[in-house]
Design a protein around this motif. Structure first.
Motif, PDB file in Angstrom:
ATOM      1  N   LYS A   2       2.798  91.926 -49.498  1.00 11.82           N
ATOM      2  CA  LYS A   2       1.476  91.003 -49.623  1.00 11.82           C
ATOM      3  C   LYS A   2       0.482  91.394 -48.436  1.00 11.82           C
ATOM      4  CE  LYS A   2       3.904  87.530 -52.088  1.00 11.82           C
ATOM      5  NZ  LYS A   2       3.524  87.633 -53.480  1.00 11.82           N
ATOM      6  N   MET A   3      -0.844  91.340 -48.895  1.00 12.03           N
ATOM      7  CA  MET A   3      -1.892  91.481 -47.862  1.00 12.03           C
ATOM      8  C   MET A   3      -2.394  89.986 -47.903  1.00 12.03           C
ATOM      9  SD  MET A   3      -1.680  94.495 -46.762  1.00 12.03           S
ATOM     10  CE  MET A   3      -1.081  96.091 -47.219  1.00 12.03           C
ATOM     11  N   TRP A   4      -2.676  89.438 -46.272  1.00  8.84           N
ATOM     12  CA  TRP A   4      -3.416  88.379 -46.111  1.00  8.84           C
ATOM     13  C   TRP A   4      -4.417  88.387 -45.369  1.00  8.84           C
ATOM     14  CZ3 TRP A   4      -0.070  84.346 -48.479  1.00  8.84           C
ATOM     15  CH2 TRP A   4       1.059  84.658 -48.769  1.00  8.84           C
ATOM     16  N   ASP A   5      -5.717  87.519 -46.098  1.00  9.87           N
ATOM     17  CA  ASP A   5      -6.737  87.612 -45.075  1.00  9.87           C
ATOM     18  C   ASP A   5      -6.476  86.389 -43.851  1.00  9.87           C
ATOM     19  OD1 ASP A   5      -9.243  86.972 -44.028  1.00  9.87           O
ATOM     20  OD2 ASP A   5     -10.215  87.077 -45.577  1.00  9.87           O
ATOM     21  N   SER A   6      -6.304  86.391 -42.538  1.00  9.67           N
ATOM     22  CA  SER A   6      -5.968  85.694 -41.701  1.00  9.67           C
ATOM     23  C   SER A   6      -7.301  84.487 -41.607  1.00  9.67           C
ATOM     24  CB  SER A   6      -5.800  86.035 -40.214  1.00  9.67           C
ATOM     25  OG  SER A   6      -6.853  86.922 -39.881  1.00  9.67           O
ATOM     26  N   ASN A   7      -8.381  84.782 -41.872  1.00  7.51           N
ATOM     27  CA  ASN A   7      -9.451  83.870 -41.804  1.00  7.51           C
ATOM     28  C   ASN A   7      -9.510  82.901 -42.588  1.00  7.51           C
ATOM     29  OD1 ASN A   7     -10.704  85.606 -39.556  1.00  7.51           O
ATOM     30  ND2 ASN A   7     -11.813  86.680 -41.320  1.00  7.51           N
ATOM     31  N   THR A   8      -8.948  83.124 -44.010  1.00  6.25           N
ATOM     32  CA  THR A   8      -9.203  82.227 -45.041  1.00  6.25           C
ATOM     33  C   THR A   8      -7.537  81.630 -45.282  1.00  6.25           C
ATOM     34  OG1 THR A   8      -8.693  83.812 -46.791  1.00  6.25           O
ATOM     35  CG2 THR A   8     -11.004  82.983 -46.306  1.00  6.25           C
ATOM     36  N   GLY A   9      -6.370  82.417 -45.028  1.00  6.12           N
ATOM     37  CA  GLY A   9      -5.134  82.150 -45.394  1.00  6.12           C
ATOM     38  C   GLY A   9      -4.925  82.725 -46.679  1.00  6.12           C
ATOM     39  N   LYS A  10      -5.446  83.215 -47.306  1.00  2.00           N
ATOM     40  CA  LYS A  10      -5.256  83.748 -48.907  1.00  2.00           C
ATOM     41  C   LYS A  10      -4.692  84.956 -49.122  1.00  2.00           C
ATOM     42  CE  LYS A  10      -9.202  80.825 -50.817  1.00  2.00           C
ATOM     43  NZ  LYS A  10     -10.318  80.834 -51.684  1.00  2.00           N
ATOM     44  N   CYS A  11      -3.801  85.287 -49.980  1.00  2.00           N
ATOM     45  CA  CYS A  11      -3.210  86.395 -50.263  1.00  2.00           C
ATOM     46  C   CYS A  11      -4.340  87.134 -51.045  1.00  2.00           C
ATOM     47  CB  CYS A  11      -1.847  86.062 -50.988  1.00  2.00           C
ATOM     48  SG  CYS A  11      -0.953  87.588 -51.455  1.00  2.00           S
ATOM     49  N   ILE A  12      -4.658  88.210 -50.800  1.00  2.00           N
ATOM     50  CA  ILE A  12      -5.587  89.323 -51.365  1.00  2.00           C
ATOM     51  C   ILE A  12      -4.900  90.130 -52.259  1.00  2.00           C
ATOM     52  CG2 ILE A  12      -7.418  88.674 -49.720  1.00  2.00           C
ATOM     53  CD1 ILE A  12      -6.864  91.156 -48.259  1.00  2.00           C
ATOM     54  N   GLN A  13      -3.749  90.328 -52.027  1.00  2.00           N
ATOM     55  CA  GLN A  13      -3.214  91.538 -52.568  1.00  2.00           C
ATOM     56  C   GLN A  13      -1.518  91.266 -52.691  1.00  2.00           C
ATOM     57  OE1 GLN A  13      -4.621  95.456 -51.466  1.00  2.00           O
ATOM     58  NE2 GLN A  13      -4.273  96.356 -53.469  1.00  2.00           N
ATOM     59  N   SER A  14      -0.763  91.732 -53.873  1.00  2.00           N
ATOM     60  CA  SER A  14       0.502  91.622 -53.764  1.00  2.00           C
ATOM     61  C   SER A  14       1.066  92.897 -54.878  1.00  2.00           C
ATOM     62  CB  SER A  14       0.954  90.349 -54.469  1.00  2.00           C
ATOM     63  OG  SER A  14       2.596  90.365 -54.389  1.00  2.00           O
ATOM     64  N   ILE A  15       2.077  93.601 -54.044  1.00  2.00           N
ATOM     65  CA  ILE A  15       2.575  94.772 -54.564  1.00  2.00           C
ATOM     66  C   ILE A  15       4.214  94.499 -54.862  1.00  2.00           C
ATOM     67  CG2 ILE A  15       2.844  97.333 -54.579  1.00  2.00           C
ATOM     68  CD1 ILE A  15       0.010  96.441 -55.031  1.00  2.00           C
ATOM     69  N   ASP A  16       4.726  94.984 -56.108  1.00  2.00           N
ATOM     70  CA  ASP A  16       6.001  94.901 -56.161  1.00  2.00           C
ATOM     71  C   ASP A  16       6.713  96.122 -55.758  1.00  2.00           C
ATOM     72  OD1 ASP A  16       8.676  94.402 -56.856  1.00  2.00           O
ATOM     73  OD2 ASP A  16       8.305  93.844 -59.140  1.00  2.00           O
ATOM     74  N   THR A  17       7.562  96.382 -55.011  1.00  2.00           N
ATOM     75  CA  THR A  17       8.111  97.576 -54.400  1.00  2.00           C
ATOM     76  C   THR A  17       9.409  97.903 -55.011  1.00  2.00           C
ATOM     77  OG1 THR A  17       9.296  96.514 -52.791  1.00  2.00           O
ATOM     78  CG2 THR A  17       6.918  97.307 -52.237  1.00  2.00           C
ATOM     79  N   THR A  18       9.914  97.157 -55.769  1.00  2.00           N
ATOM     80  CA  THR A  18      11.369  97.218 -56.542  1.00  2.00           C
ATOM     81  C   THR A  18      12.391  97.268 -55.498  1.00  2.00           C
ATOM     82  OG1 THR A  18      11.447  99.696 -56.951  1.00  2.00           O
ATOM     83  CG2 THR A  18       9.995  98.273 -58.453  1.00  2.00           C
TER      84      THR A  18
ATOM     85  N   LEU B 175      -3.443  90.980 -42.258  1.00  2.00           N
ATOM     86  CA  LEU B 175      -1.801  90.963 -42.172  1.00  2.00           C
ATOM     87  C   LEU B 175      -1.185  91.448 -43.302  1.00  2.00           C
ATOM     88  CD1 LEU B 175       0.549  90.157 -40.227  1.00  2.00           C
ATOM     89  CD2 LEU B 175       0.421  87.818 -41.383  1.00  2.00           C
ATOM     90  N   ALA B 176      -0.311  92.492 -43.020  1.00  2.00           N
ATOM     91  CA  ALA B 176       0.803  92.688 -44.195  1.00  2.00           C
ATOM     92  C   ALA B 176       2.142  92.194 -43.987  1.00  2.00           C
ATOM     93  CB  ALA B 176       0.880  94.201 -44.132  1.00  2.00           C
ATOM     94  N   SER B 177       2.888  91.739 -45.036  1.00  2.00           N
ATOM     95  CA  SER B 177       4.109  91.216 -45.032  1.00  2.00           C
ATOM     96  C   SER B 177       4.773  91.676 -45.933  1.00  2.00           C
ATOM     97  CB  SER B 177       4.029  89.464 -44.766  1.00  2.00           C
ATOM     98  OG  SER B 177       3.476  89.236 -46.042  1.00  2.00           O
ATOM     99  N   GLY B 178       6.341  91.670 -45.763  1.00  2.00           N
ATOM    100  CA  GLY B 178       7.333  92.176 -46.812  1.00  2.00           C
ATOM    101  C   GLY B 178       8.338  91.081 -46.966  1.00  2.00           C
ATOM    102  N   GLY B 179       8.645  91.038 -48.282  1.00  2.00           N
ATOM    103  CA  GLY B 179       9.889  89.816 -48.579  1.00  2.00           C
ATOM    104  C   GLY B 179      11.116  90.815 -48.781  1.00  2.00           C
TER     105      GLY B 179
END
Length: 448
Positions: free
Chosen positions: A336-352, A324-328
């Motif tokens: 942020k990229m999320w693993d829906s199986n574990t609920g953990k954030c596997i990647q986060s990119i600051d887009t400025t 799952l990808a999400s944007g703030g």
């Protein structure tokens, strides 16, 4: 015979080994001494070797002849049957192994750079088409556009909803509400594009027949505006300003619903590609994952935290169903990229820049993001490296919404500048993938 030990116990005399064997067997490591000639061995060790005189049968001349025949080849060069030498120069590698790995890394990076440059050249410099969208409301928390599987784009403009047919460019007005204080705040096509759901500021939801443009039903349950809608087969899920998530059975005569909730306004809703998980984002920076088989319960599969602003942009990866990808929002700027199986954030990119919308490329591992403050740009990213391919700056105000065509090649962007821009930003599947055998076709997978 019997004998007794000093404690009085008696033992039977054991038979001698020599009585059982003609030759006494030896140990595995120490041979049997009965097989040795001890006297001869002692003599050979103590006696001095016999010194042969120079005039013996094997004189010096004979010894040199034997040595030359054993150590020189036919060409007169030294020869040995078993000689330890290094690897011949002709067989040596000119570059050490460590340098080889470094060389491969350089080649790999060079190849990636070439692919990136080629991809940048393929990106459009300008939109393929532009349509004016007067009265398009500048509101981060609503979702007024959706592109259906019938290749018709639904757009809510002020108090009206219009349908634009991408095949023939025809425009049709679906509905208009007379109440001056009410207006459409969200639209969503059903899976088969036979119905379209329209959510309103006044909290109601209307279901319309897309072919006849007739109102089918009105759904209730929310207390405030309905900002987002998502279909999952025959079920319509709605999220509202009241923090409620309501599931409506579109085929039931009675409005049978199940309700979950957030502590603040629900501004993002997306069902996974398998239809088993629902992702919901709220204005309190939280994402919740819900199970389709347990929607009548308040139990959450995962509660995802990490964003620092409202989470409206949600997108499930079409290539990896648990991703799952999400944007703030304004004060977050992260994808942020999320693993829906574990609920953990596997990647986060600051887009400025504020992330307002996300769309995955259905044919390749890429994701497109639409941004608001402060740059108002479209950004294309490669996955999983999340390296930015390029920015497309064309909108004069923040890009609030994105929607994708049925073939997955064109993306429409819309925002506060009240213009719909159509971009041929995604490339089709590779040429080796034949028609009818796309990435999602079962024909590509064979049971052996």
């Amino acid at each position: 015979m019997r004998r007794s030990d000093m404690n009085g116990y008696s033992f039977n005399r054991l038979p001698s080994p020599r009585s059982q064997y003609d030759i006494l067997p030896g140990d595995r490591f120490i041979p049997n001494r009965s097989l040795m000639d001890i006297s001869r061995a002692q003599t050979l060790l103590s006696d001095k070797p016999v010194q042969r005189s120079p005039d013996s049968t094997f004189n010096e001349e004979y010894r040199k002849w034997v040595e030359e025949n054993l150590t020189l080849g036919s060409d007169g060069k030294p020869f040995r049957m078993l000689v330890f030498r290094g690897t011949p120069k002709s067989g040596r590698t000119s570059v050490p192994p460590v340098d080889e790995f470094a060389k491969e890394e350089v080649y790999r990076k060079r190849e990636e750079d070439l692919k990136l440059r080629k991809r940048i050249q393929q990106l459009p410099k300008s939109p393929d088409k532009c349509l004016d969208a007067p009265n398009l409301i500048d509101n981060f928390y609503i979702n007024p556009i959706d592109w259906g599987k019938n290749n018709i784009l639904a757009v809510a403009l002020g108090s009206e909803v219009y349908l634009w047919n991408a095949d023939n460019n025809k425009i049709q007005k679906l509905m208009e509400i007379d109440d001056g204080s009410d207006y459409p705040t969200s639209v969503a096509w059903s899976k088969g594009a036979k119905m379209i759901a329209v959510g309103f500021q006044s909290s109601i939801i209307q279901l319309w027949d897309a072919q006849t443009s007739k109102l089918i039903r009105t759904l209730k349950g929310h207390k405030r505006r309905v900002g987002c809608l998502a279909w999952n087969d025959r079920f319509l899920t709605s999220g509202g300003f009241d923090g409620l998530i309501i599931n409506h059975d579109a085929r039931a005569r009675e409005n049978s619903t199940s309700t979950q909730g957030h502590s603040s306004e629900v501004c993002g809703l997306k069902w996974s590609g398998t239809g088993k998980l629902l992702a919901s984002g709220d204005n309190n920076n939280v994402i919740k994952l819900w199970e389709a088989s347990n929607m009548r319960s308040d139990r959450v599969v995962h509660r995802l935290k990490g964003h620092c602003a409202a989470v409206k942009a949600l997108a499930w990866c079409p290539h990896q169903y648990n991703l799952l990808a999400s944007g703030g929002g304004t004060t977050d700027w992260c994808i942020k990229m999320w693993d829906s199986n574990t609920g953990k954030c596997i990647q986060s990119i600051d887009t400025t820049s504020q992330v307002c919308a996300l769309e995955w490329n259905r044919h390749h591992n890429e994701i497109l993001s639409g941004h608001g403050y402060i740059k108002n740009q479209l950004s294309l990213w490669t996955y999983p490296s999340m390296s930015k391919v390029a920015d497309i700056v064309e909108h004069t105000s923040r890009i609030l919404w994105l929607s994708q065509s049925p073939d997955g090649l064109t993306v429409v962007s819309a925002g506060a500048d009240q213009v719909l821009r159509f971009w041929k930003v995604f490339q089709p599947a590779d040429a080796r993938t034949t028609e009818g055998e796309s990435l999602f076709s079962l024909k590509r997978f064979h049971i052996r």
